[in-house]
Design a protein around this motif. Structure first.
Motif, PDB file in Angstrom:
ATOM      1  N   ASP A   1     -14.519 -36.372  -5.727  1.00 52.43           N
ATOM      2  CA  ASP A   1     -15.910 -36.363  -6.199  1.00 52.43           C
ATOM      3  C   ASP A   1     -16.870 -35.718  -5.205  1.00 52.43           C
ATOM      4  N   CYS A   2     -16.509 -35.694  -3.940  1.00 54.58           N
ATOM      5  CA  CYS A   2     -17.369 -35.073  -2.920  1.00 54.58           C
ATOM      6  C   CYS A   2     -17.542 -33.578  -3.166  1.00 54.58           C
ATOM      7  N   MET A   3     -16.539 -32.960  -3.783  1.00 53.29           N
ATOM      8  CA  MET A   3     -16.582 -31.517  -4.028  1.00 53.29           C
ATOM      9  C   MET A   3     -17.743 -31.119  -4.941  1.00 53.29           C
ATOM     10  N   HIS A   4     -18.186 -32.050  -5.773  1.00 54.36           N
ATOM     11  CA  HIS A   4     -19.292 -31.751  -6.693  1.00 54.36           C
ATOM     12  C   HIS A   4     -20.592 -31.456  -5.959  1.00 54.36           C
ATOM     13  N   PHE A   5     -20.670 -31.852  -4.698  1.00 53.91           N
ATOM     14  CA  PHE A   5     -21.885 -31.671  -3.924  1.00 53.91           C
ATOM     15  C   PHE A   5     -21.860 -30.407  -3.068  1.00 53.91           C
ATOM     16  N   LEU A   6     -20.783 -29.613  -3.200  1.00 53.56           N
ATOM     17  CA  LEU A   6     -20.683 -28.332  -2.505  1.00 53.56           C
ATOM     18  C   LEU A   6     -20.999 -27.199  -3.470  1.00 53.56           C
ATOM     19  N   GLY A   7     -21.712 -26.195  -2.980  1.00 54.59           N
ATOM     20  CA  GLY A   7     -21.978 -25.010  -3.782  1.00 54.59           C
ATOM     21  C   GLY A   7     -20.740 -24.133  -3.867  1.00 54.59           C
ATOM     22  N   ASP A   8     -20.728 -23.231  -4.823  1.00 49.92           N
ATOM     23  CA  ASP A   8     -19.586 -22.337  -5.014  1.00 49.92           C
ATOM     24  C   ASP A   8     -19.286 -21.527  -3.758  1.00 49.92           C
ATOM     25  N   GLU A   9     -20.324 -21.029  -3.108  1.00 48.50           N
ATOM     26  CA  GLU A   9     -20.125 -20.243  -1.888  1.00 48.50           C
ATOM     27  C   GLU A   9     -19.497 -21.089  -0.781  1.00 48.50           C
ATOM     28  N   GLU A  10     -19.934 -22.343  -0.674  1.00 50.23           N
ATOM     29  CA  GLU A  10     -19.361 -23.235   0.333  1.00 50.23           C
ATOM     30  C   GLU A  10     -17.882 -23.509   0.040  1.00 50.23           C
ATOM     31  N   VAL A  11     -17.570 -23.724  -1.226  1.00 52.63           N
ATOM     32  CA  VAL A  11     -16.176 -23.968  -1.608  1.00 52.63           C
ATOM     33  C   VAL A  11     -15.325 -22.758  -1.222  1.00 52.63           C
ATOM     34  N   GLU A  12     -15.822 -21.564  -1.495  1.00 52.53           N
ATOM     35  CA  GLU A  12     -15.090 -20.348  -1.138  1.00 52.53           C
ATOM     36  C   GLU A  12     -14.893 -20.250   0.377  1.00 52.53           C
ATOM     37  N   GLN A  13     -15.938 -20.566   1.146  1.00 54.17           N
ATOM     38  CA  GLN A  13     -15.827 -20.520   2.610  1.00 54.17           C
ATOM     39  C   GLN A  13     -14.783 -21.508   3.115  1.00 54.17           C
ATOM     40  N   PHE A  14     -14.835 -22.736   2.611  1.00 53.68           N
ATOM     41  CA  PHE A  14     -13.887 -23.741   3.060  1.00 53.68           C
ATOM     42  C   PHE A  14     -12.466 -23.407   2.601  1.00 53.68           C
ATOM     43  N   GLN A  15     -12.337 -22.793   1.430  1.00 58.80           N
ATOM     44  CA  GLN A  15     -11.009 -22.395   0.966  1.00 58.80           C
ATOM     45  C   GLN A  15     -10.425 -21.311   1.870  1.00 58.80           C
ATOM     46  N   ARG A  16     -11.263 -20.331   2.240  1.00 59.55           N
ATOM     47  CA  ARG A  16     -10.807 -19.289   3.182  1.00 59.55           C
ATOM     48  C   ARG A  16     -10.398 -19.915   4.516  1.00 59.55           C
ATOM     49  N   LEU A  17     -11.186 -20.847   4.974  1.00 62.28           N
ATOM     50  CA  LEU A  17     -10.884 -21.538   6.223  1.00 62.28           C
ATOM     51  C   LEU A  17      -9.561 -22.289   6.106  1.00 62.28           C
ATOM     52  N   GLN A  18      -9.365 -22.969   4.999  1.00 60.96           N
ATOM     53  CA  GLN A  18      -8.124 -23.711   4.771  1.00 60.96           C
ATOM     54  C   GLN A  18      -6.921 -22.764   4.771  1.00 60.96           C
ATOM     55  N   ASP A  19      -7.080 -21.621   4.123  1.00 61.09           N
ATOM     56  CA  ASP A  19      -6.007 -20.622   4.094  1.00 61.09           C
ATOM     57  C   ASP A  19      -5.688 -20.134   5.508  1.00 61.09           C
ATOM     58  N   GLN A  20      -6.722 -19.858   6.292  1.00 66.39           N
ATOM     59  CA  GLN A  20      -6.520 -19.395   7.666  1.00 66.39           C
ATOM     60  C   GLN A  20      -5.842 -20.471   8.514  1.00 66.39           C
ATOM     61  N   LEU A  21      -6.199 -21.710   8.257  1.00 75.38           N
ATOM     62  CA  LEU A  21      -5.604 -22.815   9.000  1.00 75.38           C
ATOM     63  C   LEU A  21      -4.097 -22.864   8.767  1.00 75.38           C
ATOM     64  N   TYR A  22      -3.695 -22.724   7.527  1.00 82.51           N
ATOM     65  CA  TYR A  22      -2.262 -22.794   7.221  1.00 82.51           C
ATOM     66  C   TYR A  22      -1.526 -21.526   7.650  1.00 82.51           C
ATOM     67  N   GLU A  23      -2.224 -20.400   7.664  1.00 85.26           N
ATOM     68  CA  GLU A  23      -1.617 -19.168   8.173  1.00 85.26           C
ATOM     69  C   GLU A  23      -1.385 -19.263   9.679  1.00 85.26           C
ATOM     70  N   ALA A  24      -2.238 -20.024  10.357  1.00 83.92           N
ATOM     71  CA  ALA A  24      -2.130 -20.178  11.813  1.00 83.92           C
ATOM     72  C   ALA A  24      -0.967 -21.091  12.206  1.00 83.92           C
ATOM     73  N   GLY A  25      -0.399 -21.777  11.247  1.00 87.87           N
ATOM     74  CA  GLY A  25       0.723 -22.673  11.543  1.00 87.87           C
ATOM     75  C   GLY A  25       0.408 -24.102  11.180  1.00 87.87           C
ATOM     76  N   ASP A  26       0.901 -25.013  11.960  1.00 84.32           N
ATOM     77  CA  ASP A  26       0.739 -26.440  11.717  1.00 84.32           C
ATOM     78  C   ASP A  26      -0.731 -26.845  11.889  1.00 84.32           C
ATOM     79  N   PRO A  27      -1.360 -27.384  10.819  1.00 84.36           N
ATOM     80  CA  PRO A  27      -2.777 -27.771  10.907  1.00 84.36           C
ATOM     81  C   PRO A  27      -3.058 -28.818  11.987  1.00 84.36           C
ATOM     82  N   ASP A  28      -2.029 -29.579  12.344  1.00 84.90           N
ATOM     83  CA  ASP A  28      -2.245 -30.603  13.357  1.00 84.90           C
ATOM     84  C   ASP A  28      -2.110 -30.079  14.783  1.00 84.90           C
ATOM     85  N   THR A  29      -1.718 -28.812  14.932  1.00 82.12           N
ATOM     86  CA  THR A  29      -1.649 -28.241  16.275  1.00 82.12           C
ATOM     87  C   THR A  29      -2.607 -27.057  16.444  1.00 82.12           C
ATOM     88  N   ALA A  30      -3.022 -26.452  15.339  1.00 82.11           N
ATOM     89  CA  ALA A  30      -3.949 -25.316  15.408  1.00 82.11           C
ATOM     90  C   ALA A  30      -5.314 -25.785  15.902  1.00 82.11           C
TER      91      ALA A  30
END
Length: 128
Positions: free
Chosen positions: A86-115
């Protein structure tokens, strides 16, 4: 700071801020506010705390937005993404896109718990 540590730090900082705001500074609190503080404490101790199979953090964030509008501007946008649902409803479309790109980069960098999430975040959101 990794992904979990970064968000854990944000939650703890938010908790510190919240307990200094009304109505939480009142001498006596009604049961509604006490319940909120108890759940906030659980989330501050463990960002992945659950109740009835749902993350408590999402409940805490949506409760802030719905019940404590004077505190809402203090909620980091990162926590809306972190808790999702439900928290996602309070983010704008541009913010969702930014966080999605960030999430993708995080997983491309390897283990999210060590990056180094904080560095990735600052670069992805152009905060450097």
């Amino acid at each position: 700071m990794n992904y979990t540590q970064f968000h854990h730090h944000l939650i703890q900082a938010l908790q510190t801020h919240i307990v200094q705001q009304p109505p939480f500074t009142d001498d006596t609190l009604d049961e509604l506010h006490e319940t909120f503080l108890a759940k906030l404490e659980q989330v501050a101790q463990d960002p992945y705390a659950e109740e009835d199979g749902m993350l408590l953090g999402g409940w805490v964030i949506t409760t802030i937005i719905n019940r404590y509008p004077h505190i809402t501007p203090s909620v980091p946008r990162d926590l809306l993404w972190f808790f999702g649902s439900d928290c996602m409803h309070f983010l704008g479309d541009e913010e969702v896109e930014q966080f999605q790109r960030l999430q993708d980069q995080l997983y491309e960098a390897g283990d999210p718990d060590t990056a180094n999430y904080e560095t990735l975040r600052n670069n992805a959101l152009k905060l450097h």
